[in-house]
Design an enzyme around this catalytic site. Structure first.
Site, short mmCIF file in Angstrom:
data_model
loop_
_atom_site.label_atom_id
_atom_site.label_comp_id
_atom_site.label_asym_id
_atom_site.label_seq_id
_atom_site.Cartn_x
_atom_site.Cartn_y
_atom_site.Cartn_z
N LYS A 11 24.68 -1.58 -19.54
CA LYS A 11 24.24 -2.75 -19.56
C LYS A 11 25.22 -3.66 -18.85
CE LYS A 11 21.79 -2.21 -23.75
NZ LYS A 11 21.45 -2.96 -24.95
N HIS A 97 13.12 -2.04 -19.44
CA HIS A 97 14.00 -2.19 -20.82
C HIS A 97 13.52 -3.29 -21.68
CE1 HIS A 97 17.48 -2.70 -23.14
NE2 HIS A 97 17.72 -1.51 -22.78
N GLU A 99 15.25 -5.95 -22.86
CA GLU A 99 16.06 -6.93 -22.41
C GLU A 99 15.36 -7.66 -21.21
OE1 GLU A 99 20.15 -5.49 -24.52
OE2 GLU A 99 19.75 -5.18 -22.33
N GLU A 169 11.94 1.98 -27.37
CA GLU A 169 12.87 1.02 -28.10
C GLU A 169 12.21 0.41 -29.29
OE1 GLU A 169 15.56 -0.68 -25.00
OE2 GLU A 169 13.55 -1.18 -24.13
N GLY A 175 20.34 -4.35 -33.45
CA GLY A 175 21.28 -5.70 -33.89
C GLY A 175 20.46 -6.75 -34.84
N SER A 215 19.63 2.28 -31.64
CA SER A 215 21.04 2.52 -32.15
C SER A 215 21.16 3.72 -32.45
CB SER A 215 20.83 1.34 -33.39
OG SER A 215 20.72 0.05 -32.79
N GLY A 236 22.98 2.47 -25.96
CA GLY A 236 23.70 1.11 -25.59
C GLY A 236 25.27 1.33 -26.07
N GLY A 237 25.64 0.60 -27.17
CA GLY A 237 26.96 0.29 -27.47
C GLY A 237 27.81 1.44 -27.53
#
Length: 253
Positions: A11, A97, A99, A169, A175, A215, A236-237
């Protein structure tokens, strides 16, 4: 056997120095991927060539862009085109995506255009689909996902869909404090594969890699990836932490 993929989505994170350190740490882990396994790193546009140079040291380490424009060229200040990616030797691009859909209002029609341009320029799409909390609570997620696939992908030929990559997703579980179980992941992945089979046949459906983008972490990757229709993850994270992503790559089946 279809590809099993651990895809990192950095990201809008990291400086170039931090990104180079991250990819170097992963390279130095000396992970030996099987022929059907890949690690893909979707990095910010300014870092594509620098990170690619490091990733190229490892077999089956690939680089992806996080997006591309739906036009080949033109007066679109700040945008990046699929032909540009092709000429940089970038093999993959994330399209659709959640987002991008939410913050930049990308429609299924626009995403179909992006898929077309990517394929025309020999850049393989990693096509994202998913549902919000309200859709999940209304229990209409299957219809919603099917509509996303039909409107953005089902104009493609069977040959173009063969070996395609889709990332699911569950936006409601990212989150939000809510957790999607590995069984819920399998249920949706199976549904996606069935929708593809109904359109293109079971052979094409069996070739499509469907990644889970909810996640994924080192402590749940083995369980999630063990499901028969889950072919890896879009991470992601956890992909920003070397030890985490190394463990996730090693969890591929």
């Amino acid at each position: 056997m279809r590809k099993q993929i651990a895809a990192a989505n950095w990201k809008m994170n990291l400086t170039l120095v931090e990104g180079e350190q991250l990819i170097n740490d992963i390279v130095e882990a000396n992970i030996e991927l099987q022929p059907n396994q890949q690690a893909i790193f979707a990095v910010p546009f300014p870092y594509l060539l620098s990170i690619k140079k490091i990733a190229d040291k490892v077999a089956n380490f690939k680089i992806a862009a996080q997006n591309c424009n739906n036009h080949k060229s033109g007066a679109y200040t700040g945008e990046v085109s699929a032909p540009m990616l092709q000429h940089l030797g970038i093999e993959y691009v994330i399209i659709g995506h959640s987002e991008r859909r939410e913050y930049y209002h990308e429609s299924n029609e626009m995403l179909a255009q992006k898929v077309n341009i990517a394929l025309e320029n020999k850049v393989a799409p990693i096509f994202c689909c998913g549902e919000s909390l309200s859709i999940r609570e209304a229990n209409t997620q299957n219809d919603h996902i099917e509509q996303q696939l039909k409107e953005s992908l089902f104009h493609l030929t069977a040959a173009q869909m063969n070996g395609f990559i889709i990332a699911y997703e569950p936006i409601w579980a990212i989150g939000t404090g809510r957790t999607a179980t590995s069984e819920q992941a399998q249920d949706m992945h199976q549904h996606i594969r069935t929708v593809i089979a109904n359109q293109y046949g079971t052979s094409v459906a069996a070739s499509v890699s469907i990644l889970y983008g909810g996640s994924v972490k080192a402590n749940n990757a083995v369980d999630i990836f063990s499901k028969p229709d889950v072919d890896g993850g879009l991470v992601g994270g956890a992909s920003l932490i070397p030890a985490e992503f190394i463990a996730i790559i090693k969890s591929l089946k």
